[in-house]
Enzyme design. Structure first.
Site, PDB file in Angstrom:
ATOM      1  CG  ASN A  22      -0.114  -0.133   2.354  1.00  0.00           C
ATOM      2  OD1 ASN A  22       0.646   0.674   3.083  1.00  0.00           O
ATOM      3  ND2 ASN A  22      -0.448  -1.224   3.200  1.00  0.00           N
ATOM      4  N   GLY A  30      -3.178  -9.977   3.000  1.00  0.00           N
ATOM      5  CA  GLY A  30      -2.799 -10.575   1.447  1.00  0.00           C
ATOM      6  C   GLY A  30      -1.422 -11.085   1.488  1.00  0.00           C
ATOM      7  CB  VAL A  31       0.583 -11.283  -1.478  1.00  0.00           C
ATOM      8  CG1 VAL A  31       0.714  -9.524  -1.994  1.00  0.00           C
ATOM      9  CG2 VAL A  31       2.141 -11.853  -1.923  1.00  0.00           C
ATOM     10  CG  ASP A  32       1.886  -5.419   2.351  1.00  0.00           C
ATOM     11  OD1 ASP A  32       3.056  -5.810   2.455  1.00  0.00           O
ATOM     12  OD2 ASP A  32       1.553  -4.458   2.547  1.00  0.00           O
ATOM     13  CB  SER A 115      -4.729  -4.463  -8.421  1.00  0.00           C
ATOM     14  OG  SER A 115      -3.678  -3.276  -7.915  1.00  0.00           O
ATOM     15  N   GLY A 117      -6.579  -8.741  -5.378  1.00  0.00           N
ATOM     16  CA  GLY A 117      -7.252  -9.047  -4.241  1.00  0.00           C
ATOM     17  C   GLY A 117      -7.853  -7.925  -3.446  1.00  0.00           C
ATOM     18  CB  VAL A 118      -7.490  -5.760  -0.565  1.00  0.00           C
ATOM     19  CG1 VAL A 118      -8.144  -4.862   0.123  1.00  0.00           C
ATOM     20  CG2 VAL A 118      -7.244  -6.937   0.502  1.00  0.00           C
ATOM     21  CE1 TYR A 119      -5.350  -1.431  -1.585  1.00  0.00           C
ATOM     22  CE2 TYR A 119      -3.759  -1.128  -3.216  1.00  0.00           C
ATOM     23  CZ  TYR A 119      -4.233  -1.005  -2.104  1.00  0.00           C
ATOM     24  OH  TYR A 119      -3.611   0.045  -1.056  1.00  0.00           O
TER      25      TYR A 119
HETATM   26  N1  AR6 Z   1       1.469 -15.644  -2.363  1.00  0.00           N
HETATM   27  C1  AR6 Z   1       1.028 -15.368  -3.555  1.00  0.00           C
HETATM   28  N2  AR6 Z   1      -0.228 -14.592  -3.721  1.00  0.00           N
HETATM   29  C2  AR6 Z   1      -0.875 -14.221  -2.692  1.00  0.00           C
HETATM   30  C3  AR6 Z   1      -0.432 -14.448  -1.418  1.00  0.00           C
HETATM   31  C4  AR6 Z   1       0.728 -15.333  -1.151  1.00  0.00           C
HETATM   32  N3  AR6 Z   1       0.940 -15.643   0.247  1.00  0.00           N
HETATM   33  N4  AR6 Z   1      -1.332 -14.117  -0.436  1.00  0.00           N
HETATM   34  C5  AR6 Z   1      -2.388 -13.398  -1.312  1.00  0.00           C
HETATM   35  N5  AR6 Z   1      -1.940 -13.697  -2.531  1.00  0.00           N
HETATM   36  P1  AR6 Z   1      -3.859  -8.750  -2.005  1.00  0.00           P
HETATM   37  P2  AR6 Z   1      -3.924  -5.964  -3.729  1.00  0.00           P
HETATM   38  C6  AR6 Z   1      -2.883 -13.260  -3.866  1.00  0.00           C
HETATM   39  O1  AR6 Z   1      -4.904  -8.497  -1.492  1.00  0.00           O
HETATM   40  O2  AR6 Z   1      -5.322  -6.541  -4.345  1.00  0.00           O
HETATM   41  C7  AR6 Z   1      -2.690  -5.721   1.408  1.00  0.00           C
HETATM   42  O3  AR6 Z   1      -3.274  -5.426   2.661  1.00  0.00           O
HETATM   43  C8  AR6 Z   1      -4.404 -13.096  -3.677  1.00  0.00           C
HETATM   44  O4  AR6 Z   1      -5.017 -14.091  -3.882  1.00  0.00           O
HETATM   45  O5  AR6 Z   1      -2.770  -9.260  -1.314  1.00  0.00           O
HETATM   46  O6  AR6 Z   1      -2.924  -5.440  -4.476  1.00  0.00           O
HETATM   47  C9  AR6 Z   1      -1.719  -4.331   1.225  1.00  0.00           C
HETATM   48  O7  AR6 Z   1      -1.173  -3.853   2.422  1.00  0.00           O
HETATM   49  C10 AR6 Z   1      -4.514 -11.900  -4.913  1.00  0.00           C
HETATM   50  O8  AR6 Z   1      -4.604 -12.704  -5.958  1.00  0.00           O
HETATM   51  O9  AR6 Z   1      -3.175  -7.387  -2.760  1.00  0.00           O
HETATM   52  C11 AR6 Z   1      -2.594  -3.195   0.383  1.00  0.00           C
HETATM   53  O10 AR6 Z   1      -3.452  -2.666   1.371  1.00  0.00           O
HETATM   54  C12 AR6 Z   1      -3.041 -11.206  -4.992  1.00  0.00           C
HETATM   55  O11 AR6 Z   1      -2.228 -11.960  -4.118  1.00  0.00           O
HETATM   56  C13 AR6 Z   1      -3.711  -4.328  -0.373  1.00  0.00           C
HETATM   57  O12 AR6 Z   1      -3.594  -5.440   0.380  1.00  0.00           O
HETATM   58  C14 AR6 Z   1      -3.131  -9.766  -4.528  1.00  0.00           C
HETATM   59  O13 AR6 Z   1      -3.828  -9.664  -3.167  1.00  0.00           O
HETATM   60  C15 AR6 Z   1      -3.102  -4.550  -1.708  1.00  0.00           C
HETATM   61  O14 AR6 Z   1      -4.073  -5.170  -2.337  1.00  0.00           O
END
Ligand code: AR6
Length: 170
Positions: A22, A30-32, A115, A117-119
């Protein structure tokens, strides 16, 4: 070489792991969250020192407890319907990460579905952009020679494989 991997990005043996962060580089879910947990608390300290990152840009840190060499923190756009520059901002994330990996001489880089996931970015459209940027800008002669699209579920992996197949058939 472009690969699709199904699983947790923190387990990958690559030079660069890309984080979908973020704007405050404050860690999150999520991944972060997974990357911060696996890399350990020094990652949070390094991110706090950097202070933040605009949408579509990238900031680099060491990878600390991860086996990678670097973590590239990029901030994808929040999906707001697609007419507020989301596609170009998402493309910038991939392009800037690849350009930085080239400058740093990194041989392999793994991307999560930024983007998606949450985004809230529609996965099909995000995958088209991700594949287009990597296929267009990756160069066999220059690092990074290997790019990995890391997916957390089978549906996403299927989208990448179909999209990459479309390029192979061209
Ligand atoms: N390894 C690989 N992919 C993953 C993992 C993992 N361990 N965990 C989740 N994913 P997101 P965004 C996938 O929400 O939409 C955070 O809170 C998940 O299934 O992680 O860019 C940040 O701090 C999805 O397909 O990222 C920001 O606030 C993808 O990773 C916000 O979320 C991205 O999901 C960013 O949102």
């Amino acid at each position: 070489m472009i690969e699709v991997y199904l699983g947790d990005i923190t387990r990958l043996q690559v030079d660069v792991i890309v984080n979908a962060a973020n704007r405050h580089l404050a860690g999150g879910g999520g991944v972060d969250g997974a990357i911060h947990r696996a890399a350990g608390p020094r990652l949070g300290e390094a991110c706090r020192r950097i202070g933040g990152c605009p949408v579509g840009e990238v900031r680099a840190t060491p990878a600390f407890a991860l086996s990678a060499r670097r973590i590239y923190h990029t901030v994808g756009p929040v999906w707001r319907g697609g007419s507020l520059g989301e596609p170009e901002l998402l493309a910038c994330c991939y392009r800037d990460c690849l350009a930085l990996a080239r400058r740093e001489g990194m041989r392999s880089i793994a991307f999560p579905a930024i983007s998606c996931g949450v985004y809230g970015y529609p996965p099909g459209q995000a995958v088209e952009i991700a594949v287009e940027e990597i296929v267009r800008h990756q160069d066999r002669e220059c690092p990074p020679q290997t790019a990995v699209f890391c997916c957390f579920d089978k549906e996403m992996a299927g989208l990448y494989r179909r999209q990459l197949g479309a390029y192979v058939r061209r």
